[in-house]
Design an enzyme around this catalytic site. Structure first.
Site, PDB file in Angstrom:
ATOM      1  N   ARG A   1       5.806 -13.478   9.460  1.00  0.00           N
ATOM      2  CA  ARG A   1       6.357 -12.151   9.240  1.00  0.00           C
ATOM      3  C   ARG A   1       7.610 -11.934  10.091  1.00  0.00           C
ATOM      4  O   ARG A   1       7.849 -12.636  11.075  1.00  0.00           O
ATOM      5  CB  ARG A   1       5.322 -11.066   9.532  1.00  0.00           C
ATOM      6  CG  ARG A   1       4.916 -10.937  10.973  1.00  0.00           C
ATOM      7  CD  ARG A   1       3.802  -9.906  11.138  1.00  0.00           C
ATOM      8  NE  ARG A   1       4.226  -8.608  10.647  1.00  0.00           N
ATOM      9  CZ  ARG A   1       3.368  -7.609  10.404  1.00  0.00           C
ATOM     10  NH1 ARG A   1       2.076  -7.776  10.573  1.00  0.00           N
ATOM     11  NH2 ARG A   1       3.827  -6.455   9.983  1.00  0.00           N
TER      12      ARG A   1
ATOM     13  N   GLU B   1       0.862  -1.181   0.000  1.00  0.00           N
ATOM     14  CA  GLU B   1       0.000   0.000   0.000  1.00  0.00           C
ATOM     15  C   GLU B   1       0.899   1.231   0.000  1.00  0.00           C
ATOM     16  O   GLU B   1       1.780   1.349   0.858  1.00  0.00           O
ATOM     17  CB  GLU B   1      -0.882   0.007   1.239  1.00  0.00           C
ATOM     18  CG  GLU B   1      -1.866  -1.137   1.322  1.00  0.00           C
ATOM     19  CD  GLU B   1      -2.682  -1.071   2.602  1.00  0.00           C
ATOM     20  OE1 GLU B   1      -3.502  -0.144   2.744  1.00  0.00           O
ATOM     21  OE2 GLU B   1      -2.473  -1.940   3.473  1.00  0.00           O
TER      22      GLU B   1
ATOM     23  N   LYS C   1       3.780   2.944  11.393  1.00  0.00           N
ATOM     24  CA  LYS C   1       3.801   4.241  10.694  1.00  0.00           C
ATOM     25  C   LYS C   1       3.335   5.365  11.615  1.00  0.00           C
ATOM     26  O   LYS C   1       3.906   6.457  11.603  1.00  0.00           O
ATOM     27  CB  LYS C   1       2.916   4.164   9.439  1.00  0.00           C
ATOM     28  CG  LYS C   1       3.475   3.316   8.330  1.00  0.00           C
ATOM     29  CD  LYS C   1       2.684   3.480   7.047  1.00  0.00           C
ATOM     30  CE  LYS C   1       1.386   2.720   7.081  1.00  0.00           C
ATOM     31  NZ  LYS C   1       1.551   1.274   6.846  1.00  0.00           N
TER      32      LYS C   1
END
Length: 650
Positions: free
Chosen positions: A312, A87, A322
Site C-alpha cells: 500500500r 467501502e 477517516k
C-alpha cells in the site's frame, strides 16, 4: 479559522521580512565578474524556469515490468477483468489513488474491463455523498468503470449460498460474546485456541437459527453465522470468521428488507466470483485473507478468481484516517474534507493538483509487495515537474505597491507580448499593457540598497519582465503610522539614441494599472503549507492535534494578476488530460454505454470545467489554481506547490 493567517499590507516589518524569505523563489545567481558587452537592440532577459524536469516516464511502465507483469504471467487471460471495491463510508485519499491506478490501469493495459463495485454491506456507516464522491474521483483520474455495481445487488444470492454452506456443514450459528470469541482465538496472544461450543450443533439446527436471525428473532450481537474453517491453522483468517451479523439499520438500496448483513470476508470473494474477476488485486493487509478467500470459493464450489497483493501507499507528514480527518473537520481546524491542506483526493483536486500528476506519482513509485512510505516533498516534486511541462506562465504580485514612472506620460501605453511558456511555443502568447503606473511586489523593493541586492532600491535599476528597458527608483512614500512604503517613484531608463543600453542584473514580475484593459485583476491568494509540524503527527506528544502547524495557511487578500488570466481561464483545463480532458462542452464522457444502461449503474458524475482546472505558474512565485470559493468576479487562488522545495530570493 485555525491555522489561517491573513497577510495585510500593514503587517509588521519582521513578518514581512520572514514571508519574503520564505515565499519567493531564489533568483538565479549572477556572475561576480563584469557583465559582457550588451547586445543591441536591447531585449529583456528571459525568466529562468526551475529546472526540476526529467524525461517523462512511460505511463504504462508499472504494468510492463516487475510485480504486475508477474501477476499477469501467473494467470494470463484472454479478457482481463478487475474490480475496485471501496467501502462507501468516507472520502478516498491519496493512498487509494494507487489502488485505482492499479486495478483500472491493469485492465486497460491488457484490453480488459474494471468494475467499480461499492462494498455496501454496512448500512450503519454508508452515506450517499460517499458513493458520489468515489465515482467522481475515479472519473477525475481518467478511468471509466465497465459497470458500477453494488455488493448489495447480491444479497439474496449471498444468503442462498450461506444456507448452502450450512447444509455442507461449512458454517454454524454462534451465540458467543465478543470476549468469548477472542478467548477462542487465543486472545491474540498465542494462547491455546479452541472451538466454539456451538460449532458441532446439528446442521438443521444452525439452518433454523440462521433463518431466525434473518426473521428478527435475535438482536444485534446475540447471534452470528461463522464459517467452519480450521481453528488450529496458523493463519488467523482461518479461525472461523464471521460470515453474517445482525444490524438494525436501513440500507440505502434495500431499505429494511434485511436484518442480517454479510461481512467483507464472506462477501468479497463471492462477488469477485459472480463478476468473473480474473485478477483480484488488493493491498498486502489482505495477504492472509487469500487463504480464506480461496477456502470459501472452494467450499461452495464456485469459480475462484486469483487474488494477489501489492504494498500500500502511505504518505508521511499528514493524517489519512477517516476518524482523524473527521475530528479536524468537526473542530473547524479545516474547512471540510476538501480543504487543500488535506490529502483526500477531493482536497488535492481543490488545491489544484492535476490528476495526471497523481498518476505520474503512482507510476514513478512502481508496484511491489513492499509498503511505500513517502514524504510529502517527494509527492510535491512530482507535481512540480508535471506542472512545469503543462501549465502557462502569468505575472502575479502577492503584496503590491504602486510604482509611478514619472518620466512617462499619464496616458502612456505600450503593448508587451508575453509567451505563455518559453519552452512550449504551442501554448501561444498574449498582450498585456505597460503604463505609467505598475505594481510590483513589496518584497522587490528596499528602502536602503546593498551590494548583494539586485532588485529595486533608491538609485538602483531593475528590469520588468519583457519590458524593453529597466526602471530606476528615485524616491518613495511611506505611511506614517505603519511605516510601510505606499508608493515608489521611478524613471524609465530608455537610453538616448546611439547610447549603449545597460542591461539590469535582475528582472521582476509586474502588473500595470490600466482601467481600459481592466488591469490589474484582483484576487485573494492562499498559500498553503503542511498542516502538521512533524513527519509523524501521530507520534507527537499529545497526539496529532498537538502537532498542528499554526501557519499552515497564509492569505494575501490584495494580490494582483495580469490580464492574461482571462485567456487562461477561457482555455482551461490546464492540462487537458485524464478526467479533465472532455470538459470543453461542460460535461464528461459517459462511464460506458453498458454502465449507463445497466439497472445497477449509478449516474455518472459531471466533470464540467471546474475552477481548479485554471492552473498557471505565477512567475517567480509559485504554481496556482483557482479555488471553488471564486464567485461573482471575486477570484481566489490556491498555491498548488512552490517553484522549488527550498525557495528564497536574494
Amino acid at each position: 479559522m485555525d491555522g489561517s493567517k491573513v497577510i495585510l499590507p500593514e503587517r509588521l516589518a519582521e513578518e514581512k521580512k520572514s514571508t519574503k524569505a520564505k515565499k519567493q523563489p531564489k533568483e538565479p545567481r549572477e556572475p561576480t565578474s563584469k557583465p559582457a558587452k550588451e547586445p543591441k537592440p536591447p531585449v529583456a532577459k528571459k525568466e529562468k524556469i526551475p529546472n526540476d524536469t526529467a524525461a517523462p516516464l512511460d505511463p504504462n511502465s508499472m504494468f510492463k515490468e516487475g510485480f504486475l507483469k508477474a501477476v499477469y504471467a501467473e494467470r494470463p487471460a484472454k479478457h482481463v477483468i478487475t474490480r475496485f471495491p471501496p467501502e462507501p463510508n468516507g472520502y478516498l485519499h491519496i493512498g487509494h489513488s494507487k489502488a485505482i491506478a492499479i486495478n483500472f490501469g491493469f485492465a486497460r493495459y491488457y484490453g480488459g474491463d474494471c468494475y467499480l463495485r461499492y462494498d455496501d454491506t454496512n448500512p450503519e456507516k454508508e452515506e450517499e455523498k460517499y458513493f458520489t464522491a468515489i465515482l467522481e474521483m475515479i472519473e477525475w483520474l481518467g478511468f471509466k468503470p465497465y459497470k458500477v455495481t453494488y455488493s448489495s445487488d447480491n444479497f439474496q444470492k449471498l444468503y442462498d449460498l450461506a444456507e448452502d454452506l450450512i447444509k455442507r456443514d461449512g458454517a454454524y450459528v454462534c451465540h458467543c460474546s465478543d470476549t468469548e470469541v477472542k478467548k477462542q482465538r487465543g486472545e491474540g496472544k498465542g494462547l491455546e485456541r479452541y472451538s466454539c461450543s456451538h460449532r458441532d450443533r446439528p446442521i438443521e439446527e444452525s439452518l433454523t437459527e440462521f433463518r431466525a436471525m434473518r426473521n428478527g428473532i435475535y438482536k444485534p450481537r446475540e447471534a452470528v453465522l461463522r464459517m467452519k474453517q480450521d481453528m488450529q491453522d496458523g493463519n488467523p483468517q482461518m479461525w472461523d470468521l464471521t460470515a453474517y451479523r445482525i444490524l438494525e439499520a436501513q440500507h440505502h438500496r434495500s431499505g429494511d428488507k434485511w436484518r442480517i448483513y454479510p461481512t467483507y470476508d464472506y462477501t468479497h470473494c463471492l462477488c469477485d466470483s459472480f463478476e468473473d474477476i480474473t485478477h483480484s488485486l488488493c493491498t498486502t493487509e489482505f495477504q492472509l485473507s487469500r487463504v480464506s478467500y480461496e477456502w470459501l470459493c472452494d467450499a461452495v464450489e464456485v469459480y475462484k478468481p486469483m487474488q494477489r497483493e501489492y504494498g500500500r501507499l502511505n504518505v508521511t507528514g499528514t493524517v489519512l484516517s477517516k476518524r482523524k480527518i473527521a475530528k479536524l473537520v468537526d473542530e473547524k481546524i479545516v474547512r471540510g474534507w476538501d480543504d487543500p491542506r488535506l490529502y483526500t483526493l477531493v482536497a488535492l483536486r481543490r488545491r489544484g493538483v492535476p490528476p495526471g500528476a497523481i498518476l505520474s506519482f503512482v507510476n514513478e513509485l512502481g508496484v511491489s509487495t513492499a509498503n511505500t512510505n513517502i514524504q510529502l516533498v517527494r509527492f510535491e516534486q512530482v507535481v512540480r515537474r508535471y506542472l512545469e511541462q503543462t501549465v502557462p506562465r502569468l505575472m502575479l504580485v502577492l503584496d503590491p505597491i504602486p510604482v509611478t514612472i514619472d518620466n512617462l506620460l499619464d496616458d502612456y501605453l505600450e503593448d508587451i507580448e508575453l509567451p505563455f511558456s518559453p519552452k512550449d511555443p504551442a501554448m501561444g502568447s498574449h498582450i498585456v499593457p505597460f503604463t505609467q503606473t505598475v505594481y510590483i511586489d513589496r518584497s522587490d523593493f528596499r528602502e536602503v540598497d546593498s551590494k548583494d541586492y539586485f532588485r529595486l532600491a533608491p538609485g538602483k535599476a531593475v528590469g520588468l519582465l519583457k519590458v524593453p528597458f529597466p526602471i530606476k527608483a528615485t524616491s518613495f512614500e511611506k505611511d506614517e503610522v505603519t511605516g510601510l512604503v505606499t508608493k515608489v517613484h521611478a524613471t524609465y531608463e530608455k537610453p538616448e539614441e546611439g547610447t549603449a543600453f545597460k542591461k539590469p542584473k535582475t528582472y521582476i514580475q509586474w502588473v500595470a494599472s490600466s482601467p481600459k484593459h481592466n488591469s490589474p485583476i484582483r484576487a485573494e491568494v492562499r498559500i498553503f503549507s503542511s498542516l502538521f509540524k512533524s513527519e509523524n503527527p501521530d507520534s507527537a506528544e499529545g497526539g496529532f492535534m498537538a502537532d498542528l502547524n499554526s501557519h499552515s495557511e497564509e492569505r494575501y487578500p490584495n494580490a494582483m494578476i495580469e490580464t492574461g488570466l482571462n485567456e487562461v481561464r477561457a482555455r482551461a483545463p490546464w492540462p487537458e488530460k485524464e478526467g479533465e480532458k472532455a470538459v470543453k462542452d461542460g460535461k464528461a464522457d459517459a462511464v460506458s454505454a453498458e454502465a449507463q444502461t445497466s439497472e445497477d449503474a449509478a449516474p455518472t458524475s459531471s466533470v464540467a470545467t471546474r475552477p481548479e482546472t485554471v492552473r498557471f505558474q505565477g512567475l517567480r512565485v509559485a504554481y496556482f489554481a483557482m479555488d471553488s470559493d471564486s464567485a461573482d468576479g471575486n477570484i481566489v487562488l490556491n498555491r498548488i506547490v512552490s517553484l522549488k522545495e527550498d525557495s528564497g530570493k536574494a
